[in-house]
Design an enzyme around this catalytic site. Structure first.
Site, PDB file in Angstrom:
ATOM      1  N   TYR A 427     -15.230  -3.429  17.058  1.00  0.00           N
ATOM      2  CA  TYR A 427     -15.938  -2.511  17.979  1.00  0.00           C
ATOM      3  C   TYR A 427     -17.437  -2.416  17.670  1.00  0.00           C
ATOM      4  O   TYR A 427     -17.898  -2.963  16.678  1.00  0.00           O
ATOM      5  CB  TYR A 427     -15.260  -1.149  18.092  1.00  0.00           C
ATOM      6  CG  TYR A 427     -15.043  -0.290  16.864  1.00  0.00           C
ATOM      7  CD1 TYR A 427     -15.821  -0.363  15.725  1.00  0.00           C
ATOM      8  CD2 TYR A 427     -14.023   0.663  16.894  1.00  0.00           C
ATOM      9  CE1 TYR A 427     -15.593   0.477  14.644  1.00  0.00           C
ATOM     10  CE2 TYR A 427     -13.790   1.513  15.815  1.00  0.00           C
ATOM     11  CZ  TYR A 427     -14.592   1.409  14.700  1.00  0.00           C
ATOM     12  OH  TYR A 427     -14.377   2.233  13.639  1.00  0.00           O
ATOM     13  N   GLU A 428     -18.144  -1.743  18.550  1.00  0.00           N
ATOM     14  CA  GLU A 428     -19.615  -1.647  18.491  1.00  0.00           C
ATOM     15  C   GLU A 428     -20.257  -3.041  18.523  1.00  0.00           C
ATOM     16  O   GLU A 428     -21.223  -3.327  17.837  1.00  0.00           O
ATOM     17  CB  GLU A 428     -20.033  -0.865  17.232  1.00  0.00           C
ATOM     18  CG  GLU A 428     -21.443  -0.270  17.280  1.00  0.00           C
ATOM     19  CD  GLU A 428     -21.749   0.499  18.548  1.00  0.00           C
ATOM     20  OE1 GLU A 428     -20.938   1.363  18.947  1.00  0.00           O
ATOM     21  OE2 GLU A 428     -22.801   0.222  19.152  1.00  0.00           O
ATOM     22  N   GLY A 429     -19.691  -3.919  19.381  1.00  0.00           N
ATOM     23  CA  GLY A 429     -20.164  -5.304  19.464  1.00  0.00           C
ATOM     24  C   GLY A 429     -19.453  -6.114  18.409  1.00  0.00           C
ATOM     25  O   GLY A 429     -19.654  -5.873  17.206  1.00  0.00           O
ATOM     26  N   GLN A 434     -22.715  -9.932  17.243  1.00  0.00           N
ATOM     27  CA  GLN A 434     -23.811  -9.539  16.335  1.00  0.00           C
ATOM     28  C   GLN A 434     -24.550 -10.776  15.830  1.00  0.00           C
ATOM     29  O   GLN A 434     -25.778 -10.814  15.780  1.00  0.00           O
ATOM     30  CB  GLN A 434     -23.280  -8.780  15.102  1.00  0.00           C
ATOM     31  CG  GLN A 434     -22.488  -7.530  15.396  1.00  0.00           C
ATOM     32  CD  GLN A 434     -23.304  -6.446  16.051  1.00  0.00           C
ATOM     33  OE1 GLN A 434     -24.505  -6.340  15.817  1.00  0.00           O
ATOM     34  NE2 GLN A 434     -22.686  -5.659  16.896  1.00  0.00           N
TER      35      GLN A 434
END
Ligand SMILES: Cc1cc2nc3c(=O)[nH]c(=O)nc-3n(C[C@H](O)[C@H](O)[C@H](O)COP(=O)(O)OP(=O)(O)OC[C@H]3O[C@@H](n4cnc5c(N)ncnc54)[C@H](O)[C@@H]3O)c2cc1C
Length: 569
Positions: A427-429, A434
């Site tokens: 999650y969060e990319g 990234q």
């Protein structure tokens, strides 16, 4: 044993490894001094160790449940989250004029790590609210700020972030949730969001959802998206929770880990929302808070790595199997070379990931006034997110291995760390995204920010030669190999870079680790526990960067040469 917050390690990194004194000296943090920071770390450490950590196992065994449309949270979570809010931790990054503590991001990063190490599921709740407060501070109207921020800081209300939909995950621009203008300044939001962390609970008076949706005249893709505040209860004229909004939790996901964190499928059916920021500029608003959010998730990996290391170390000291090769009577498996190797690996990488995260925090704090530091912070963010979370689950897996068969049995808690940590790379990319950010957007400056970090490493390593010649030489050489690797990446087409993005990011982190371990060793004059850990890292873990860089520069050709048919043969 339960987790103890590693307060002295944060203090050491702030004092010796990263340039935190520059943050304290900067005008942006006039009100904060070194003694206050020490007191804050100790206070947060007590809360994490004594109040939050004891709830971790219970959250796993008694997950959040959906009962009559309301999320019933795990035992003890409501009370502990009350203490988190009372201590001011939800608002630690918020501006003092909005009722927050206005702390440097570096300090908040250490606190977030402690909370995550103590109980990842629980820590997600204040983290989501922190992110929402930041988005509101930067983009909301004064009216929304005045109404929502104090209640979010006090914990009376809680916050969520709603981006993901069944057809829109990494590709947020594909979202289908609609927003219609109601004609009175409010909007009607309709659509389904999935995977919404802490989408509901049974203790806060209101749950405030920040929702991405598209207006009828919003263009396709990310440019046509707007951001809305959509509360569970519509505030009345006095700002108290009033009529129920037309939104609901449809179901909770059944997950591999973080069972105490309710992951909700949300349905919005013409729900009333208020615009945050300008129409069609929702993604811009999200980008404002992306750095802090990514760093917050990065240290979730570090927190779990720390907790897994502590547990494995305690087990390895107690568990006796065979004779100690070192001749110590009754010594545990910690005396076997392979077990000692695993524990050293866990400790060395936990330190590396923590130092990278705090260095990133320092750069972002200084970056408020210094564009070079801002660029450095932006460069380090994908590394801090992806490397730290990869380390989180790698270290947790090693923790299972150290426990042997007992690691696979749930009672020890070692398996829970491995299950919980897994999500942080996603999650969060995702970590792949990234890495693509690192070799794509973050190399748009021709590598300037990255090369500046390598210059700093080489300067330090040259000076360190007088004390630790071999280690300093190894770190200097690694920085030089990475410089060549980065030049090679810059010469590749974007898709060729993307093919090597993940190994490149890890190689960069490995070299940063060499630098921080060398600094730690030099700080104790080249002799002592940190120097011995540095020797282990530099001899055994740093060399990985060479193979990673060789892979990174290969481009995409051999990957695409493998057709889907080849892969299924
Ligand atoms: C427990 C949990 C909590 C969550 N909490 C929230 C939340 O609170 N709010 C919220 O909005 N979302 C939340 N999410 C959603 C999360 O952010 C997404 O799952 C994540 O962004 C990945 O999207 P996806 O699952 O659709 O995977 P996909 O986008 O389908 O990705 C699948 C794979 O393909 C890769 N991939 C995709 N696109 C590309 C590309 N262009 N190039 C290279 N590789 C690519 C990915 O890296 C990944 O390996 C949560 C998810 C979970 C499981």
């Amino acid at each position: 044993m339960t987790y103890r917050a590693p307060v002295s390690d944060y203090q050491f990194i702030l004092d010796q490894i990263v340039d935190f004194s520059a943050v304290l000296d900067s005008a942006a943090f006039d009100e904060v001094d070194a003694d206050t920071v020490t007191a804050i770390l100790e206070e947060a450490g007590k809360l994490a160790s004594d109040v939050i950590a004891p709830l971790d196992r219970g959250g796993d065994l008694a997950p959040a449940k959906l009962v009559d449309g309301v999320v019933k949270t795990s035992p003890g979570f409501a009370e502990a989250l009350g203490q988190v809010a009372e201590g001011g931790w939800v608002g630690m990054l918020a501006q003092p004029e909005n009722g927050g503590m206005g702390l440097p991001l570096t300090v908040a990063t250490a606190v977030n790590e402690m909370m995550s190490g103590a109980c990842l599921s629980l820590s997600l709740q204040p983290l989501m609210t922190q992110g929402q407060i930041e988005a509101l501070e930067h983009h909301a109207s004064d009216g929304i700020k005045e109404l929502y921020i104090p209640k979010l800081i006090s914990g009376e209300w809680t916050g969520t972030m709603n981006l993901t939909e069944p057809g829109a995950g990494s590709d947020v621009g594909a979202l289908r949730t609609r927003a219609e203008r109601n004609g009175d300044g409010t909007y009607a939001i309709s659509g389904q969001k999935i995977f919404i962390t802490w989408g509901d609970n049974d203790f806060s008076d209101n749950v405030c959802h920040l929702v991405l949706a598209r207006l009828p005249d919003g263009v396709p893709g990310t440019k046509g998206i707007s951001l809305f505040m959509v509360p569970k209860f519509l505030p009345d004229a006095e700002g108290n929770p009033g009529q129920r909004n037309s939104l609901k939790v449809v179901s909770l996901e059944h997950k591999l880990g973080i069972h105490g964190s309710p992951t909700c499928v949300m349905e919005y059916d013409g729900a009333t929302g208020w615009l945050v920021g300008e129409e069609h500029e929702g993604m811009k608003c999200m980008f404002t808070m992306m750095n802090n959010a990514r760093l917050g998730v990065g240290v979730q990996g570090v927190g779990v790595a720390e907790a897994a290391t502590q547990k494995a170390l305690a087990y390895a000291e107690d568990r006796v199997q065979g004779k100690s090769p070192l001749g110590r009577d009754g010594a545990g498996i910690i005396d076997h070379a392979d077990v000692r190797r695993m524990l050293a690996h866990m400790r060395a990488d936990t330190f590396t990931a923590r130092a990278i995260a705090l260095a990133c925090g320092v750069a972002l704090d200084l970056g408020r006034t210094d564009p070079e530091q801002q660029a450095r912070g932006a460069f380090l963010i994908p590394i801090a997110k992806a490397f730290s979370t990869d380390i989180g689950h790698e270290v947790a897996q090693l923790g299972v291995q150290v426990h042997g068969g007992m690691g696979y049995i749930e009672e020890t808690g070692a398996a829970q760390y491995a299950r919980d940590a897994r999500i942080t790379s996603i999650y969060e990319g995702t970590n792949g995204i990234q890495a693509m950010d690192l070799v794509g957007r973050k190399l748009m400056d021709g590598g300037e920010a990255g090369f500046a970090i390598l210059d700093e490493i080489e300067t330090f390593a040259e000076a360190a030669r007088a004390t630790l010649p071999n280690r300093a030489k190894a770190v200097w050489n690694a920085a030089e190999t990475l410089r060549e690797g980065m030049e090679a990446m810059l010469a590749l087409s974007m898709n060729d870079r993307f093919a090597g993005a993940v190994p490149f990011l890890r190689a960069f982190a490995r070299v940063l680790g060499g630098y921080y371990h060398l600094k730690a060793a030099i700080s104790e004059g080249g002799e002592g526990p940190r120097s011995r850990l540095a020797a282990f890292y530099i001899n055994r873990m740093l060399p990985e960067h060479t193979a990673l860089l060789a892979q990174a520069r290969l481009g995409a050709g051999d990957i695409y040469a493998l057709s889907p048919e080849d892969l299924s043969a």
